[in-house]
Design an enzyme around this catalytic site. Sequence first.
Site, PDB file in Angstrom:
ATOM      1  N   ASP A  73      -1.465  -7.708  10.054  1.00  0.00           N
ATOM      2  CA  ASP A  73      -2.944  -7.968   9.334  1.00  0.00           C
ATOM      3  C   ASP A  73      -3.532  -8.899   9.545  1.00  0.00           C
ATOM      4  OD1 ASP A  73      -0.936  -8.649   7.813  1.00  0.00           O
ATOM      5  OD2 ASP A  73      -2.019  -7.334   6.012  1.00  0.00           O
ATOM      6  N   ASN A 138      -1.423  -1.920  -5.997  1.00  0.00           N
ATOM      7  CA  ASN A 138      -2.495  -1.466  -5.831  1.00  0.00           C
ATOM      8  C   ASN A 138      -2.158  -0.401  -4.843  1.00  0.00           C
ATOM      9  OD1 ASN A 138      -3.228  -2.528  -3.267  1.00  0.00           O
ATOM     10  ND2 ASN A 138      -5.136  -2.502  -3.619  1.00  0.00           N
ATOM     11  N   HIS A 140      -1.445  -0.798  -1.572  1.00  0.00           N
ATOM     12  CA  HIS A 140      -1.580  -0.456  -0.582  1.00  0.00           C
ATOM     13  C   HIS A 140      -0.854  -1.147   1.111  1.00  0.00           C
ATOM     14  CE1 HIS A 140      -2.594  -5.430  -0.564  1.00  0.00           C
ATOM     15  NE2 HIS A 140      -1.699  -5.090  -0.242  1.00  0.00           N
ATOM     16  N   GLU A 145      -6.265  -0.545   2.447  1.00  0.00           N
ATOM     17  CA  GLU A 145      -6.251  -0.592   0.904  1.00  0.00           C
ATOM     18  C   GLU A 145      -6.808   0.888   0.447  1.00  0.00           C
ATOM     19  OE1 GLU A 145      -6.191  -3.159  -0.610  1.00  0.00           O
ATOM     20  OE2 GLU A 145      -7.098  -4.996   0.344  1.00  0.00           O
TER      21      GLU A 145
END
Length: 242
Positions: A73, A138, A140, A145
Site C-alpha cells: 500500500d 481498527n 485493517h 479499512e
Amino acid sequence: MTAAPGLRLEVLPEGQWAETVAQALLERLVANPRLRLCLPTGDTPTPVYARLAVLDRAGRPGAWAQATAVLLDEWVGLPAGDPARCDRRITQDLLDGLAPPPRFIPIEVDGDDPEAAAARHDVAATGLDLGVLGLGMNGHIGFNEPGSRPDDPTRLVRLAVSSRDAATARYGAARTPTAGITIGVARLLEAHEVWLLVTGERKASILRRALREPEGPDCPASYLLRHRRLTVFADEAAAATL
Ligand code: F6R
C-alpha cells in the site's frame, strides 16, 4: 469460536518472533527463488526486515535475486522521496539491506490519475505466491479499512481517521494524507498463501476480534479466515486473549 480450517496460528515468545518469521520467509525463498510476494511497511515487520538483512549478509548470497516484492500500500499525496512514503520506508528498512534486492514494484502514485495507478497495481498484485500483512488497530489489512469487502480489488481508498492519526503521530500533521492505494482483499485472498504478522499487547483485542468472531466489514482482517493457507505469526502478548 469461528471455524477456520486453513488457519495456522504460530504463537512465539517476543524474543523469537522476528527470527522465526525471517527464517520462514527464507525457507519460502529457497523453495521458490522466483517468489512473488507483497510486503507491508510499519512497526510490526521492521524487526523481521532487519533480521533478513543480517541473514542475507551471513547466508547464501543472492537469495532474493530472482524474487519480486510488490508494495502492499502507499499514501496518495506525498511527494516522491518523502520519508513517510511506504516505498521509501521499505527501501530503507529492507531493500537496501539485501544484495541484490528483489525486483521491487512500488505503487505509482506520482501521476495525476491515482485510479489508473491503482488499476495498474491490481495487475501487479494478481497471482501472488505470498501476501505478508500487518494488522491495524481498527482491523485493517493494507489500507483495506473497515467497510472493505472480500471482493474489493486494488483501489484508491479514503483512510480511516485512526489510520490518519497513526500517520500524524509518526510523521507530523503536515504529512498526513487522507487517501491511499491498497492491494484489495480480493487479491490477498487469491494469493497462494497469506501471513498475518501481529505483535504487542495493544493488538490483542483486535486480533481476537479477527480470528475468534464471525467475519464482517467492521474488521477486514476477519475475511482472511476464508483463506485456505493463512498463517498468523503472533507474539505471546498479541495472542494473550485468543
Ligand atoms: C502498512 C500497512 C498497514 C500496517 C498496519 C499495522 O503498509 O499495510 O496495514 O500493517 O497499520 O501497522 P504497524 O505494524 O505499524 O502496527
